[in-house]
Design a protein around this motif. Sequence first.
Motif, PDB file in Angstrom:
ATOM      1  N   ILE A  27      15.899  50.943 -34.150  1.00 26.66           N
ATOM      2  CA  ILE A  27      14.859  49.954 -33.859  1.00 26.66           C
ATOM      3  C   ILE A  27      13.574  50.371 -34.558  1.00 26.66           C
ATOM      4  O   ILE A  27      12.968  51.382 -34.220  1.00 26.66           O
ATOM      5  CB  ILE A  27      14.631  49.840 -32.339  1.00 26.66           C
ATOM      6  N   ARG A  28      13.169  49.584 -35.531  1.00 25.58           N
ATOM      7  CA  ARG A  28      11.990  49.955 -36.323  1.00 25.58           C
ATOM      8  C   ARG A  28      11.042  48.761 -36.462  1.00 25.58           C
ATOM      9  O   ARG A  28      11.402  47.724 -37.041  1.00 25.58           O
ATOM     10  CB  ARG A  28      12.405  50.438 -37.723  1.00 25.58           C
ATOM     11  N   TRP A  29       9.825  48.924 -35.942  1.00 20.11           N
ATOM     12  CA  TRP A  29       8.815  47.875 -36.082  1.00 20.11           C
ATOM     13  C   TRP A  29       8.439  47.647 -37.546  1.00 20.11           C
ATOM     14  O   TRP A  29       8.146  46.519 -37.954  1.00 20.11           O
ATOM     15  CB  TRP A  29       7.569  48.253 -35.287  1.00 20.11           C
ATOM     16  N   SER A  30       8.431  48.717 -38.332  1.00 18.59           N
ATOM     17  CA  SER A  30       8.025  48.580 -39.731  1.00 18.59           C
ATOM     18  C   SER A  30       8.948  47.626 -40.479  1.00 18.59           C
ATOM     19  O   SER A  30       8.492  46.842 -41.327  1.00 18.59           O
ATOM     20  CB  SER A  30       7.990  49.946 -40.418  1.00 18.59           C
ATOM     21  N   GLU A  40      15.837  64.470 -25.972  1.00 16.91           N
ATOM     22  CA  GLU A  40      15.836  64.553 -27.438  1.00 16.91           C
ATOM     23  C   GLU A  40      15.819  63.155 -28.060  1.00 16.91           C
ATOM     24  O   GLU A  40      15.108  62.908 -29.046  1.00 16.91           O
ATOM     25  CB  GLU A  40      17.066  65.329 -27.921  1.00 16.91           C
ATOM     26  N   LEU A  41      16.615  62.233 -27.486  1.00 10.88           N
ATOM     27  CA  LEU A  41      16.631  60.865 -28.005  1.00 10.88           C
ATOM     28  C   LEU A  41      15.282  60.203 -27.789  1.00 10.88           C
ATOM     29  O   LEU A  41      14.761  59.519 -28.688  1.00 10.88           O
ATOM     30  CB  LEU A  41      17.734  60.057 -27.319  1.00 10.88           C
ATOM     31  N   LEU A  42      14.699  60.401 -26.611  1.00  9.74           N
ATOM     32  CA  LEU A  42      13.370  59.845 -26.337  1.00  9.74           C
ATOM     33  C   LEU A  42      12.357  60.354 -27.352  1.00  9.74           C
ATOM     34  O   LEU A  42      11.536  59.582 -27.884  1.00  9.74           O
ATOM     35  CB  LEU A  42      12.939  60.218 -24.921  1.00  9.74           C
ATOM     36  N   ALA A  43      12.403  61.640 -27.656  1.00  9.41           N
ATOM     37  CA  ALA A  43      11.467  62.225 -28.613  1.00  9.41           C
ATOM     38  C   ALA A  43      11.659  61.624 -30.003  1.00  9.41           C
ATOM     39  O   ALA A  43      10.675  61.355 -30.715  1.00  9.41           O
ATOM     40  CB  ALA A  43      11.636  63.740 -28.658  1.00  9.41           C
ATOM     41  N   GLN A  44      12.920  61.393 -30.389  1.00  5.27           N
ATOM     42  CA  GLN A  44      13.186  60.833 -31.708  1.00  5.27           C
ATOM     43  C   GLN A  44      12.724  59.383 -31.803  1.00  5.27           C
ATOM     44  O   GLN A  44      12.103  58.975 -32.799  1.00  5.27           O
ATOM     45  CB  GLN A  44      14.691  60.907 -32.025  1.00  5.27           C
ATOM     46  N   VAL A  45      13.009  58.594 -30.775  1.00 10.55           N
ATOM     47  CA  VAL A  45      12.578  57.195 -30.771  1.00 10.55           C
ATOM     48  C   VAL A  45      11.055  57.108 -30.807  1.00 10.55           C
ATOM     49  O   VAL A  45      10.472  56.301 -31.536  1.00 10.55           O
ATOM     50  CB  VAL A  45      13.139  56.462 -29.537  1.00 10.55           C
ATOM     51  N   THR A  46      10.398  57.963 -30.043  1.00  9.95           N
ATOM     52  CA  THR A  46       8.934  57.978 -30.010  1.00  9.95           C
ATOM     53  C   THR A  46       8.355  58.415 -31.351  1.00  9.95           C
ATOM     54  O   THR A  46       7.373  57.838 -31.839  1.00  9.95           O
ATOM     55  CB  THR A  46       8.435  58.911 -28.885  1.00  9.95           C
ATOM     56  N   SER A  47       8.970  59.408 -31.970  1.00 13.45           N
ATOM     57  CA  SER A  47       8.518  59.857 -33.287  1.00 13.45           C
ATOM     58  C   SER A  47       8.684  58.741 -34.322  1.00 13.45           C
ATOM     59  O   SER A  47       7.789  58.509 -35.151  1.00 13.45           O
ATOM     60  CB  SER A  47       9.302  61.097 -33.718  1.00 13.45           C
ATOM     61  N   ASN A  48       9.820  58.050 -34.275  1.00 13.16           N
ATOM     62  CA  ASN A  48      10.041  56.916 -35.188  1.00 13.16           C
ATOM     63  C   ASN A  48       8.966  55.854 -34.992  1.00 13.16           C
ATOM     64  O   ASN A  48       8.446  55.285 -35.965  1.00 13.16           O
ATOM     65  CB  ASN A  48      11.414  56.295 -34.945  1.00 13.16           C
ATOM     66  N   TYR A  49       8.648  55.581 -33.733  1.00 13.04           N
ATOM     67  CA  TYR A  49       7.639  54.566 -33.413  1.00 13.04           C
ATOM     68  C   TYR A  49       6.266  54.970 -33.954  1.00 13.04           C
ATOM     69  O   TYR A  49       5.557  54.155 -34.558  1.00 13.04           O
ATOM     70  CB  TYR A  49       7.592  54.366 -31.907  1.00 13.04           C
ATOM     71  N   GLU A  50       5.893  56.208 -33.755  1.00 15.12           N
ATOM     72  CA  GLU A  50       4.596  56.668 -34.252  1.00 15.12           C
ATOM     73  C   GLU A  50       4.533  56.593 -35.777  1.00 15.12           C
ATOM     74  O   GLU A  50       3.503  56.211 -36.349  1.00 15.12           O
ATOM     75  CB  GLU A  50       4.342  58.092 -33.761  1.00 15.12           C
ATOM     76  N   ASN A  51       5.629  56.952 -36.450  1.00 13.75           N
ATOM     77  CA  ASN A  51       5.676  56.841 -37.911  1.00 13.75           C
ATOM     78  C   ASN A  51       5.600  55.381 -38.342  1.00 13.75           C
ATOM     79  O   ASN A  51       4.949  55.052 -39.342  1.00 13.75           O
ATOM     80  CB  ASN A  51       6.954  57.485 -38.444  1.00 13.75           C
ATOM     81  N   CYS A  96       4.090  52.929 -36.751  1.00 13.11           N
ATOM     82  CA  CYS A  96       2.723  52.442 -36.567  1.00 13.11           C
ATOM     83  C   CYS A  96       1.817  52.900 -37.701  1.00 13.11           C
ATOM     84  O   CYS A  96       0.986  52.125 -38.202  1.00 13.11           O
ATOM     85  CB  CYS A  96       2.175  52.906 -35.220  1.00 13.11           C
ATOM     86  N   ALA A  97       1.972  54.151 -38.118  1.00 14.78           N
ATOM     87  CA  ALA A  97       1.173  54.654 -39.236  1.00 14.78           C
ATOM     88  C   ALA A  97       1.507  53.887 -40.517  1.00 14.78           C
ATOM     89  O   ALA A  97       0.605  53.572 -41.313  1.00 14.78           O
ATOM     90  CB  ALA A  97       1.436  56.148 -39.428  1.00 14.78           C
ATOM     91  N   GLU A  98       2.781  53.592 -40.715  1.00 17.65           N
ATOM     92  CA  GLU A  98       3.192  52.851 -41.910  1.00 17.65           C
ATOM     93  C   GLU A  98       2.643  51.429 -41.884  1.00 17.65           C
ATOM     94  O   GLU A  98       2.148  50.922 -42.897  1.00 17.65           O
ATOM     95  CB  GLU A  98       4.719  52.816 -41.978  1.00 17.65           C
ATOM     96  N   MET A 157      -0.179  48.935 -44.341  1.00 21.46           N
ATOM     97  CA  MET A 157       0.366  47.791 -45.084  1.00 21.46           C
ATOM     98  C   MET A 157      -0.726  46.805 -45.458  1.00 21.46           C
ATOM     99  O   MET A 157      -1.579  46.447 -44.638  1.00 21.46           O
ATOM    100  CB  MET A 157       1.420  47.064 -44.234  1.00 21.46           C
ATOM    101  N   ALA A 158      -0.689  46.358 -46.696  1.00 17.66           N
ATOM    102  CA  ALA A 158      -1.603  45.295 -47.129  1.00 17.66           C
ATOM    103  C   ALA A 158      -1.208  44.000 -46.430  1.00 17.66           C
ATOM    104  O   ALA A 158      -0.026  43.687 -46.272  1.00 17.66           O
ATOM    105  CB  ALA A 158      -1.514  45.114 -48.641  1.00 17.66           C
ATOM    106  N   GLY A 159      -2.204  43.259 -45.970  1.00 15.97           N
ATOM    107  CA  GLY A 159      -1.922  41.999 -45.305  1.00 15.97           C
ATOM    108  C   GLY A 159      -1.847  42.087 -43.792  1.00 15.97           C
ATOM    109  O   GLY A 159      -1.635  41.092 -43.121  1.00 15.97           O
ATOM    110  N   VAL A 160      -2.016  43.300 -43.252  1.00 17.81           N
ATOM    111  CA  VAL A 160      -1.977  43.489 -41.792  1.00 17.81           C
ATOM    112  C   VAL A 160      -3.328  44.017 -41.322  1.00 17.81           C
ATOM    113  O   VAL A 160      -3.842  44.988 -41.884  1.00 17.81           O
ATOM    114  CB  VAL A 160      -0.867  44.476 -41.387  1.00 17.81           C
ATOM    115  N   THR A 161      -3.877  43.376 -40.311  1.00 13.58           N
ATOM    116  CA  THR A 161      -5.066  43.899 -39.631  1.00 13.58           C
ATOM    117  C   THR A 161      -4.594  44.699 -38.432  1.00 13.58           C
ATOM    118  O   THR A 161      -3.885  44.154 -37.573  1.00 13.58           O
ATOM    119  CB  THR A 161      -5.999  42.770 -39.182  1.00 13.58           C
ATOM    120  N   PHE A 162      -4.959  45.969 -38.368  1.00 18.44           N
ATOM    121  CA  PHE A 162      -4.481  46.846 -37.306  1.00 18.44           C
ATOM    122  C   PHE A 162      -5.670  47.265 -36.447  1.00 18.44           C
ATOM    123  O   PHE A 162      -6.577  47.946 -36.913  1.00 18.44           O
ATOM    124  CB  PHE A 162      -3.814  48.091 -37.901  1.00 18.44           C
ATOM    125  N   ILE A 163      -5.671  46.835 -35.182  1.00 20.37           N
ATOM    126  CA  ILE A 163      -6.733  47.244 -34.255  1.00 20.37           C
ATOM    127  C   ILE A 163      -6.322  48.559 -33.649  1.00 20.37           C
ATOM    128  O   ILE A 163      -5.280  48.665 -32.995  1.00 20.37           O
ATOM    129  CB  ILE A 163      -6.937  46.202 -33.146  1.00 20.37           C
TER     130      ILE A 163
END
Length: 291
Positions: free
Chosen positions: A155-158, A264-275, A277-279, A283-289
Amino acid sequence: MEIVYHIGAHGTDDGWIVRALLKNRGTLEAMGVAVPAPKLYRQVLPKVAKSLKSGQVVDDAQHVLLDAVLDVENAQRVIFSHDSLVCFPANVISAHGFYAMAPQRIEAYSNLFPAATKEFYLALVNPATLIPSLIDLPAGGTYERIMGQTRPTEIRWSSTIRRILAYHPDVNLTVWCHEDVPLIWPEILRALAGLGAEDALEGDFDVLTALLTEEGMTKFKTYLEAHPPRTLAQRRRITTAFLEKFAKPEELVAELDLPGWSEELLAQVTSNYENDCAEIAAMAGVTFIQP
């Protein structure tokens, strides 16, 4: 006309935004900003969007739709807010992707009012928080029904945001992290209403009132009155300090209760999410508050 769509994510709002904006109904209406009740459009908007596909709604249909949801004369900005405008909870995670219908629905909602300026707003949220919310919602289901064959680490928001931008490169998209809402709530409200930082609104303390103890909220307001913050950064530092000291105990810890999830899975999912959000923030075209 400006049309604003607040489209989720599921479990991140529960009507908070609309309730806060409606506290300012008189002020907003005087400025040409309309905030219709979600019950007037939460079913009809998705149906109309689904029927549009790649076409545009005719002028008469636009007027009928607006007449059905508005009781404000000469509205210049209309705010629609509901977390199922893109899809129902059971369809958030599917074999086709995460919020797979988002690009097509955003295109359809844009076509509803082709001559208007469209803005889309979306709260990102850690999948470890989102999945329990989807299960608990009335139109959700079991963990197995929600997840299907998708692994949590997939599951990746990016990926979702990239698909939105590829499908609709000119989209006016604003996002934020749900976890940051206590620190950026006033900015979210003003962005949706089309107001500036200097514009006064009721409801700035709604989220903190829910998170802080009664003693903490009283002291927070007293402190702000005696020491008005001069910058957003200063206000956020003050807010963080009071959250650390006076947050309600039940708001501090969220228990993980998902089948097969380890620390461990929780930590990995959370790390993916934080990465993610940074990505997305880059991104050009996105306003991030963000704080």
